[in-house]
Design a protein around this motif. Structure first.
Motif, PDB file in Angstrom:
ATOM      1  N   GLU A   1      -6.581   8.641  18.426  1.00  0.00           N
ATOM      2  CA  GLU A   1      -7.721   9.176  18.977  1.00  0.00           C
ATOM      3  C   GLU A   1      -8.147  10.447  18.100  1.00  0.00           C
ATOM      4  OE1 GLU A   1      -7.317   9.133  23.805  1.00  0.00           O
ATOM      5  OE2 GLU A   1      -6.407  10.817  22.714  1.00  0.00           O
ATOM      6  N   VAL A   2      -9.394  11.025  18.653  1.00  0.00           N
ATOM      7  CA  VAL A   2     -10.211  11.944  17.776  1.00  0.00           C
ATOM      8  C   VAL A   2     -10.525  13.000  18.408  1.00  0.00           C
ATOM      9  CG1 VAL A   2     -12.262  12.604  16.236  1.00  0.00           C
ATOM     10  CG2 VAL A   2     -10.948  10.324  15.842  1.00  0.00           C
TER      11      VAL A   2
ATOM     12  N   SER B   1     -13.898  18.006  14.095  1.00  0.00           N
ATOM     13  CA  SER B   1     -13.217  16.910  14.668  1.00  0.00           C
ATOM     14  C   SER B   1     -11.677  16.595  14.089  1.00  0.00           C
ATOM     15  CB  SER B   1     -14.092  15.450  14.705  1.00  0.00           C
ATOM     16  OG  SER B   1     -14.130  15.163  13.302  1.00  0.00           O
TER      17      SER B   1
ATOM     18  N   THR C   1      -8.107  14.105  13.996  1.00  0.00           N
ATOM     19  CA  THR C   1      -7.571  13.132  14.532  1.00  0.00           C
ATOM     20  C   THR C   1      -5.948  13.422  14.992  1.00  0.00           C
ATOM     21  OG1 THR C   1      -6.451  12.448  12.549  1.00  0.00           O
ATOM     22  CG2 THR C   1      -8.582  11.560  12.759  1.00  0.00           C
ATOM     23  N   TYR C   2      -5.574  12.664  16.018  1.00  0.00           N
ATOM     24  CA  TYR C   2      -4.254  12.820  16.457  1.00  0.00           C
ATOM     25  C   TYR C   2      -3.424  13.135  15.347  1.00  0.00           C
ATOM     26  CZ  TYR C   2       0.080  11.471  18.686  1.00  0.00           C
ATOM     27  OH  TYR C   2       1.432  11.397  19.152  1.00  0.00           O
TER      28      TYR C   2
END
Length: 98
Positions: free
Chosen positions: A42-43, A54, A56-57
């Motif tokens: 996910e982002v 943003s 990322t995981y």
């Protein structure tokens, strides 16, 4: 000097306690976006007055892992300074006792 070592011991104890608190709560940390737990892949997109970002995981997970050595070091150094300050404080008390 005795007052200084007492204050130093108190500050070192606070640093040690706060670092241990962070370590305990970080050990099982899962990446989050706001207050929602993220899943791998996910982002997370955040918008603020400074602009949009943003992550990322995986980036958030790496950031959590990167902070652990700092917290461990702070806990060890805080504990060591606390012990040294208490030892110095006791020696000063013995020296000043008639």
């Amino acid at each position: 000097m005795k007052k200084f070592t007492g204050i130093l011991a108190a500050i070192a104890l606070l640093v040690c306690a706060f670092s241990l608190y962070l370590l305990v709560h970080h050990s099982d940390a899962v990446p989050q976006c706001g207050d929602r737990r993220m899943e791998p892949g996910e982002v997370c997109r955040r918008v603020s007055s400074g602009g949009a970002t943003s992550s990322t995981y995986e980036e958030i997970e790496r950031s959590i892992a990167d902070s652990l050595p700092i917290e461990r070091t702070a806990a060890v150094v805080g504990g060591a300074v606390f012990v040294l300050a208490l030892t110095a404080n006791r020696r000063l008390a013995r020296r000043n006792t008639p």
